[in-house]
Design a protein around this motif. Structure first.
Motif, PDB file in Angstrom:
ATOM      1  N   LEU A  18      12.456  38.622  20.134  1.00  0.00           N
ATOM      2  CA  LEU A  18      12.522  37.889  21.445  1.00  0.00           C
ATOM      3  C   LEU A  18      12.496  36.266  21.193  1.00  0.00           C
ATOM      4  CD1 LEU A  18      15.020  40.853  23.524  1.00  0.00           C
ATOM      5  CD2 LEU A  18      15.712  39.893  21.208  1.00  0.00           C
ATOM      6  N   THR A  19      12.739  35.661  21.176  1.00  0.00           N
ATOM      7  CA  THR A  19      12.903  34.457  21.862  1.00  0.00           C
ATOM      8  C   THR A  19      12.925  34.191  23.749  1.00  0.00           C
ATOM      9  OG1 THR A  19      14.672  33.167  22.058  1.00  0.00           O
ATOM     10  CG2 THR A  19      13.525  33.035  19.858  1.00  0.00           C
ATOM     11  N   GLN A  20      12.268  33.689  23.896  1.00  0.00           N
ATOM     12  CA  GLN A  20      12.398  33.547  25.372  1.00  0.00           C
ATOM     13  C   GLN A  20      13.515  33.435  26.335  1.00  0.00           C
ATOM     14  OE1 GLN A  20       9.671  30.706  26.905  1.00  0.00           O
ATOM     15  NE2 GLN A  20       8.164  31.792  27.687  1.00  0.00           N
ATOM     16  N   THR A  21      14.116  32.647  24.873  1.00  0.00           N
ATOM     17  CA  THR A  21      15.973  31.862  25.537  1.00  0.00           C
ATOM     18  C   THR A  21      16.794  33.306  25.370  1.00  0.00           C
ATOM     19  OG1 THR A  21      16.060  29.711  24.689  1.00  0.00           O
ATOM     20  CG2 THR A  21      17.829  31.010  24.438  1.00  0.00           C
ATOM     21  N   GLU A  22      16.759  34.019  23.860  1.00  0.00           N
ATOM     22  CA  GLU A  22      17.483  35.298  23.913  1.00  0.00           C
ATOM     23  C   GLU A  22      17.039  36.103  24.624  1.00  0.00           C
ATOM     24  OE1 GLU A  22      16.854  35.278  18.371  1.00  0.00           O
ATOM     25  OE2 GLU A  22      15.499  35.983  19.784  1.00  0.00           O
ATOM     26  N   LEU A  23      15.574  36.510  25.360  1.00  0.00           N
ATOM     27  CA  LEU A  23      16.011  37.505  26.780  1.00  0.00           C
ATOM     28  C   LEU A  23      15.871  36.843  27.898  1.00  0.00           C
ATOM     29  CD1 LEU A  23      14.293  39.639  27.596  1.00  0.00           C
ATOM     30  CD2 LEU A  23      12.345  39.011  28.026  1.00  0.00           C
ATOM     31  N   GLY A  24      16.195  35.739  27.750  1.00  0.00           N
ATOM     32  CA  GLY A  24      16.961  35.610  28.891  1.00  0.00           C
ATOM     33  C   GLY A  24      18.183  35.520  29.314  1.00  0.00           C
ATOM     34  N   LYS A  25      19.293  35.180  27.934  1.00  0.00           N
ATOM     35  CA  LYS A  25      20.473  35.513  27.681  1.00  0.00           C
ATOM     36  C   LYS A  25      20.760  37.139  28.247  1.00  0.00           C
ATOM     37  CE  LYS A  25      21.515  31.743  25.367  1.00  0.00           C
ATOM     38  NZ  LYS A  25      22.115  31.240  23.833  1.00  0.00           N
ATOM     39  N   SER A  30      17.625  32.177  32.837  1.00  0.00           N
ATOM     40  CA  SER A  30      17.185  31.056  31.934  1.00  0.00           C
ATOM     41  C   SER A  30      15.844  31.215  31.324  1.00  0.00           C
ATOM     42  CB  SER A  30      17.007  29.816  32.662  1.00  0.00           C
ATOM     43  OG  SER A  30      16.091  29.565  33.353  1.00  0.00           O
ATOM     44  N   TYR A  31      15.943  30.229  29.928  1.00  0.00           N
ATOM     45  CA  TYR A  31      14.591  30.355  29.569  1.00  0.00           C
ATOM     46  C   TYR A  31      12.996  29.772  30.316  1.00  0.00           C
ATOM     47  CZ  TYR A  31      14.266  26.148  28.052  1.00  0.00           C
ATOM     48  OH  TYR A  31      14.394  24.162  28.066  1.00  0.00           O
ATOM     49  N   ARG A  32      13.564  29.153  31.305  1.00  0.00           N
ATOM     50  CA  ARG A  32      12.521  28.652  32.002  1.00  0.00           C
ATOM     51  C   ARG A  32      11.879  29.468  32.596  1.00  0.00           C
ATOM     52  NH1 ARG A  32      14.354  22.519  32.808  1.00  0.00           N
ATOM     53  NH2 ARG A  32      14.328  21.862  30.893  1.00  0.00           N
ATOM     54  N   GLN A  33      13.058  30.068  33.684  1.00  0.00           N
ATOM     55  CA  GLN A  33      12.683  31.689  33.973  1.00  0.00           C
ATOM     56  C   GLN A  33      12.054  32.927  33.215  1.00  0.00           C
ATOM     57  OE1 GLN A  33      13.094  31.564  37.844  1.00  0.00           O
ATOM     58  NE2 GLN A  33      12.004  33.079  37.697  1.00  0.00           N
ATOM     59  N   ILE A  34      12.144  33.090  32.296  1.00  0.00           N
ATOM     60  CA  ILE A  34      10.922  34.366  31.356  1.00  0.00           C
ATOM     61  C   ILE A  34       9.713  33.014  31.335  1.00  0.00           C
ATOM     62  CG2 ILE A  34      10.481  35.053  29.461  1.00  0.00           C
ATOM     63  CD1 ILE A  34      13.165  36.157  30.955  1.00  0.00           C
ATOM     64  N   GLN A  35       9.291  32.166  31.248  1.00  0.00           N
ATOM     65  CA  GLN A  35       8.698  30.916  31.171  1.00  0.00           C
ATOM     66  C   GLN A  35       7.824  31.184  32.202  1.00  0.00           C
ATOM     67  OE1 GLN A  35      10.021  26.874  30.294  1.00  0.00           O
ATOM     68  NE2 GLN A  35       8.884  27.896  28.051  1.00  0.00           N
ATOM     69  N   ARG A  36       8.536  31.710  33.456  1.00  0.00           N
ATOM     70  CA  ARG A  36       7.882  30.992  34.851  1.00  0.00           C
ATOM     71  C   ARG A  36       7.279  32.387  34.942  1.00  0.00           C
ATOM     72  NH1 ARG A  36      12.425  28.375  36.805  1.00  0.00           N
ATOM     73  NH2 ARG A  36      12.278  26.237  36.150  1.00  0.00           N
ATOM     74  N   TYR A  37       8.252  33.725  34.924  1.00  0.00           N
ATOM     75  CA  TYR A  37       7.868  34.864  34.255  1.00  0.00           C
ATOM     76  C   TYR A  37       6.254  35.372  33.654  1.00  0.00           C
ATOM     77  CZ  TYR A  37      12.251  36.723  36.967  1.00  0.00           C
ATOM     78  OH  TYR A  37      13.142  36.696  37.042  1.00  0.00           O
ATOM     79  N   GLU A  38       6.400  35.339  31.986  1.00  0.00           N
ATOM     80  CA  GLU A  38       4.684  35.122  31.623  1.00  0.00           C
ATOM     81  C   GLU A  38       4.057  33.798  32.338  1.00  0.00           C
ATOM     82  OE1 GLU A  38       7.863  36.364  27.871  1.00  0.00           O
ATOM     83  OE2 GLU A  38       6.392  34.181  27.573  1.00  0.00           O
ATOM     84  N   ASN A  39       3.910  33.092  32.688  1.00  0.00           N
ATOM     85  CA  ASN A  39       2.682  31.996  32.826  1.00  0.00           C
ATOM     86  C   ASN A  39       2.831  32.115  34.676  1.00  0.00           C
ATOM     87  OD1 ASN A  39       2.936  31.494  30.413  1.00  0.00           O
ATOM     88  ND2 ASN A  39       4.606  30.011  30.607  1.00  0.00           N
ATOM     89  N   SER A  40       2.890  33.636  35.437  1.00  0.00           N
ATOM     90  CA  SER A  40       3.182  33.957  36.690  1.00  0.00           C
ATOM     91  C   SER A  40       3.071  32.914  37.515  1.00  0.00           C
ATOM     92  CB  SER A  40       0.511  33.836  36.230  1.00  0.00           C
ATOM     93  OG  SER A  40       1.209  35.116  35.649  1.00  0.00           O
ATOM     94  N   SER A  41       4.489  31.630  37.183  1.00  0.00           N
ATOM     95  CA  SER A  41       4.663  30.686  37.934  1.00  0.00           C
ATOM     96  C   SER A  41       5.516  30.963  39.387  1.00  0.00           C
ATOM     97  CB  SER A  41       5.357  29.742  37.527  1.00  0.00           C
ATOM     98  OG  SER A  41       4.842  29.132  36.578  1.00  0.00           O
TER      99      SER A  41
END
Length: 51
Positions: A18-25, A30-41
């Motif tokens: 899955l891409t971050q976008t696919e997982l987010g959906k 949002s995919y940005r939230q997935i990025q934040r989860y994965e990058n400790s933001s």
């Protein structure tokens, strides 16, 4: 073990192809939230947790 859950999210996402976008959906964020989860933001809270 701070990165443990974050790393596991990314590992499982990639394992499932899955891409971050696919997982987010799939989980309703949002995919940005997935990025934040994965990058400790952002902190990850259990469902129903209130501060």
């Amino acid at each position: 073990m701070k990165g443990g859950v974050r790393q596991k999210i990314k590992e499982l996402r990639l394992y499932c192809g899955l891409t971050q976008t696919e997982l987010g959906k799939k989980i309703g964020v949002s995919y940005r939230q997935i990025q934040r989860y994965e990058n400790s933001s952002n902190q990850i809270w259990p469902v129903g947790y209130t501060t």
